[in-house]
Design a protein around this motif. Structure first.
Motif, PDB file in Angstrom:
ATOM      1  N   GLN A  28       0.827  -1.210   0.000  1.00  0.00           N
ATOM      2  CA  GLN A  28       0.000   0.000   0.000  1.00  0.00           C
ATOM      3  C   GLN A  28       0.861   1.260   0.000  1.00  0.00           C
ATOM      4  O   GLN A  28       0.552   2.239  -0.691  1.00  0.00           O
ATOM      5  N   ALA A  29       1.941   1.232   0.790  1.00  0.00           N
ATOM      6  CA  ALA A  29       2.840   2.386   0.820  1.00  0.00           C
ATOM      7  C   ALA A  29       3.471   2.607  -0.544  1.00  0.00           C
ATOM      8  O   ALA A  29       3.595   3.752  -1.013  1.00  0.00           O
ATOM      9  N   ARG A  30       3.863   1.514  -1.201  1.00  0.00           N
ATOM     10  CA  ARG A  30       4.460   1.638  -2.527  1.00  0.00           C
ATOM     11  C   ARG A  30       3.445   2.178  -3.532  1.00  0.00           C
ATOM     12  O   ARG A  30       3.759   3.010  -4.384  1.00  0.00           O
ATOM     13  N   GLU A  31       2.193   1.731  -3.414  1.00  0.00           N
ATOM     14  CA  GLU A  31       1.150   2.206  -4.322  1.00  0.00           C
ATOM     15  C   GLU A  31       0.877   3.695  -4.118  1.00  0.00           C
ATOM     16  O   GLU A  31       0.700   4.449  -5.083  1.00  0.00           O
ATOM     17  N   LEU A  32       0.860   4.120  -2.852  1.00  0.00           N
ATOM     18  CA  LEU A  32       0.651   5.540  -2.576  1.00  0.00           C
ATOM     19  C   LEU A  32       1.817   6.380  -3.096  1.00  0.00           C
ATOM     20  O   LEU A  32       1.617   7.460  -3.669  1.00  0.00           O
ATOM     21  N   ASN A  33       3.026   5.899  -2.888  1.00  0.00           N
ATOM     22  CA  ASN A  33       4.194   6.635  -3.380  1.00  0.00           C
ATOM     23  C   ASN A  33       4.174   6.759  -4.898  1.00  0.00           C
ATOM     24  O   ASN A  33       4.530   7.804  -5.453  1.00  0.00           O
ATOM     25  N   ASN A  34       3.744   5.703  -5.568  1.00  0.00           N
ATOM     26  CA  ASN A  34       3.699   5.742  -7.031  1.00  0.00           C
ATOM     27  C   ASN A  34       2.606   6.668  -7.555  1.00  0.00           C
ATOM     28  O   ASN A  34       2.671   7.133  -8.697  1.00  0.00           O
ATOM     29  N   SER A  35       1.583   6.926  -6.719  1.00  0.00           N
ATOM     30  CA  SER A  35       0.484   7.797  -7.162  1.00  0.00           C
ATOM     31  C   SER A  35       0.820   9.277  -7.042  1.00  0.00           C
ATOM     32  O   SER A  35       0.073  10.126  -7.523  1.00  0.00           O
ATOM     33  N   VAL A  36       1.942   9.583  -6.379  1.00  0.00           N
ATOM     34  CA  VAL A  36       2.340  10.977  -6.166  1.00  0.00           C
ATOM     35  C   VAL A  36       3.416  11.352  -7.173  1.00  0.00           C
ATOM     36  O   VAL A  36       4.436  10.666  -7.288  1.00  0.00           O
ATOM     37  N   GLN A  37       3.178  12.416  -7.901  1.00  0.00           N
ATOM     38  CA  GLN A  37       4.151  12.938  -8.859  1.00  0.00           C
ATOM     39  C   GLN A  37       4.615  14.313  -8.385  1.00  0.00           C
ATOM     40  O   GLN A  37       3.808  15.232  -8.254  1.00  0.00           O
ATOM     41  N   VAL A  38       5.889  14.417  -8.119  1.00  0.00           N
ATOM     42  CA  VAL A  38       6.459  15.673  -7.640  1.00  0.00           C
ATOM     43  C   VAL A  38       6.950  16.477  -8.837  1.00  0.00           C
ATOM     44  O   VAL A  38       7.791  16.004  -9.602  1.00  0.00           O
TER      45      VAL A  38
END
Length: 359
Positions: A28-38
């Motif tokens: 879940q943490a990896r999925e959330l990180n992948n959903s964020v584009q900086v």
């Protein structure tokens, strides 16, 4: 989700903390990180600042041109025409700029800042045309406030027609200038009009603008975007006038003001504080960030003004500025903590939203 670098760092810390607390699995943490584009650079902000710099450089260029003797001689020859001719010339320039901005806005609606910049130069040309119109029609009287009223009407109609909130803001600023100049003219340029000095008049003007603007644009849904600028200008007129009233009261000359004691001005300070508290309450009650922000800002301005007023003469300057430093440090640290709590609460709310994909 596209976020700034600071927001990305905050989100990353939140995800790491949630994972450490067992609220998120590694997947879940990896999925959330992948959903964020900086995004490294905020191009919208760059566009806004670049256009502001462009406008400022244009004004500096005009000032430099006016300071040059050769260019001044050339301009004197160009502007040796009658005021009517100069008024007509600037009217044509303004019309061309407005037409260019309007056509460009229809063709490229996403280029908001460049479109508004073109309208800004149209506003400047309109002001020049009105100024030369006043020169052409001058009868030697001091009733120049009629020109300000004309500017307010023109900017207002154009701003609503385009529509352009920038032009509308200049309409409200011109309207405030007209109000101040007109009441001054009617009073014979004395200190009082109907028993009120200039700041007190603007207290009522700001309240009227705030009330009428809020009533009008909450019902006129096609121009709902004008509600924010109208409220901002109304609140600015109101709170700046109240701030001045808290310092000078309803006095019309410096001699009477110097003879007044702190107690004679205290009720204006209390009124200023109550208005700020009312604005904060409205912002909290109706989730209005603008009224809340104005209320908080001017509440602190009121407190710090009173601090300077009562303790500047009696307190050693080292102690005085030391107290200011500690108070601002405390204010900054609390504001930072509140900002972090709000950011985490928003992240928590986003994480609780149901997945629309059905997972």
């Amino acid at each position: 989700m596209r976020v700034s670098r600071k927001e990305g760092q905050l989100i990353q810390r939140a995800i790491d903390q949630w994972q450490a607390d067992g609220m998120l699995s590694a997947a879940q943490a990896r999925e959330l990180n992948n959903s964020v584009q900086v995004h490294v650079l905020d191009w919208r902000r760059v566009a806004r600042y670049a256009l502001w710099v462009s406008i400022a450089c244009t004004l500096v260029a005009i000032t430099a041109a006016l300071a040059d003797e050769w260019l001044m001689t050339l301009l004197e020859r160009v502007f040796s025409a009658s005021p009517w001719v100069k008024c007509a010339a600037f009217t044509v320039i303004a019309a061309v700029l407005y037409n260019t901005g309007l056509r460009r806005k229809r063709r490229l609606p996403g280029r908001k800042f460049t479109n508004e910049a073109i309208f800004f130069f149209g506003v400047v040309a309109t002001a020049a045309a009105i100024g030369f119109l006043g020169e052409a029609m001058s009868t030697g009287s001091d009733h120049f406030s009629l020109l300000l009223l004309l500017a307010a009407i023109l900017y207002g109609l154009l701003g609503l027609w385009f529509p352009s909130t920038l032009v509308w803001v200049f309409s409200l600023l011109s309207l405030g200038s007209w109000f101040g100049a007109e009441t001054g003219y009617l009073s014979g340029w004395g200190a009082y009009y109907l028993g009120m000095n200039l700041p007190l008049r603007f207290v009522f003007f700001g309240l009227l603008l705030l009330t009428v603007g809020s009533w009008l644009f909450t019902r006129w849904r096609d121009h709902r975007a004008f509600l924010g600028p109208t409220k901002a200008i109304g609140l600015l007129y109101l709170f700046v006038a109240l701030w001045i009233m808290s310092i000078f009261g309803n006095y019309g000359d410096i001699e009477n003001w110097e003879r007044a004691g702190h107690l004679e001005l205290l009720h204006w300070s209390v009124l200023f504080g109550l208005a700020a508290v009312a604005s904060i309450y409205h912002g909290l009650r109706y989730d209005d960030g603008m009224t809340r922000g104005f209320g908080l800002t001017f509440l602190f301005i009121n407190l710090y003004t009173r601090f300077f007023e009562y303790f500047w003469d009696e307190t050693h300057k080292a102690l005085f500025f030391g107290i200011l430093a500690v108070s601002f440090w405390y204010l900054g640290s609390r504001a930072e903590k509140i900002w972090q709590l709000e950011a985490f609460s928003h992240l928590g709310a986003d994480s609780e939203k149901p997945d629309r994909s059905g997972k």
